[in-house]
Write an enzyme that holds these catalytic residues in place. Sequence first.
Site, PDB file in Angstrom:
ATOM      1  N   GLN A  32       0.835  -1.194   0.000  1.00  0.00           N
ATOM      2  CA  GLN A  32       0.000   0.000   0.000  1.00  0.00           C
ATOM      3  C   GLN A  32       0.874   1.250   0.000  1.00  0.00           C
ATOM      4  O   GLN A  32       1.949   1.253   0.586  1.00  0.00           O
ATOM      5  CB  GLN A  32      -0.871   0.053   1.261  1.00  0.00           C
ATOM      6  N   VAL A  43      -5.289   9.409  -0.021  1.00  0.00           N
ATOM      7  CA  VAL A  43      -5.415   8.499  -1.148  1.00  0.00           C
ATOM      8  C   VAL A  43      -4.623   7.235  -0.816  1.00  0.00           C
ATOM      9  O   VAL A  43      -3.515   7.319  -0.292  1.00  0.00           O
ATOM     10  CB  VAL A  43      -4.863   9.135  -2.442  1.00  0.00           C
ATOM     11  N   GLU A  44      -5.215   6.081  -1.112  1.00  0.00           N
ATOM     12  CA  GLU A  44      -4.522   4.805  -0.928  1.00  0.00           C
ATOM     13  C   GLU A  44      -4.402   4.123  -2.275  1.00  0.00           C
ATOM     14  O   GLU A  44      -5.385   4.012  -3.013  1.00  0.00           O
ATOM     15  CB  GLU A  44      -5.285   3.880   0.020  1.00  0.00           C
ATOM     16  N   ILE A  45      -3.198   3.684  -2.600  1.00  0.00           N
ATOM     17  CA  ILE A  45      -2.952   2.881  -3.787  1.00  0.00           C
ATOM     18  C   ILE A  45      -2.461   1.531  -3.290  1.00  0.00           C
ATOM     19  O   ILE A  45      -1.602   1.462  -2.413  1.00  0.00           O
ATOM     20  CB  ILE A  45      -1.864   3.517  -4.695  1.00  0.00           C
TER      21      ILE A  45
END
Length: 83
Positions: A32, A43-45
């Site tokens: 993450q 924002v999380e990727i």
Amino acid sequence: CEGMGAVEKKLKDMEISYVRSMVEEGGIHVDQLFFHDPDGFMVEICDCDNLPVIPLAGEMARSCSRVNLQMVQHQQQIRVIQQ
């Protein structure tokens, strides 16, 4: 995202502060990246292709991969045309 390394490089290039994390559950590892957008939203990727997705009733299983995204977009276009 196509790859976590590419996202991390882009964030570094843009001088955006981020936090990298990894979670593990049931032998499945998910990387993450967390950062804030210009409006201050978090924002999380993640590399979510590692996660088993359980479809909602009447929905197909979805993946974050480009191929599956194109299939979902195509199905959405068909639904709009049929409505």
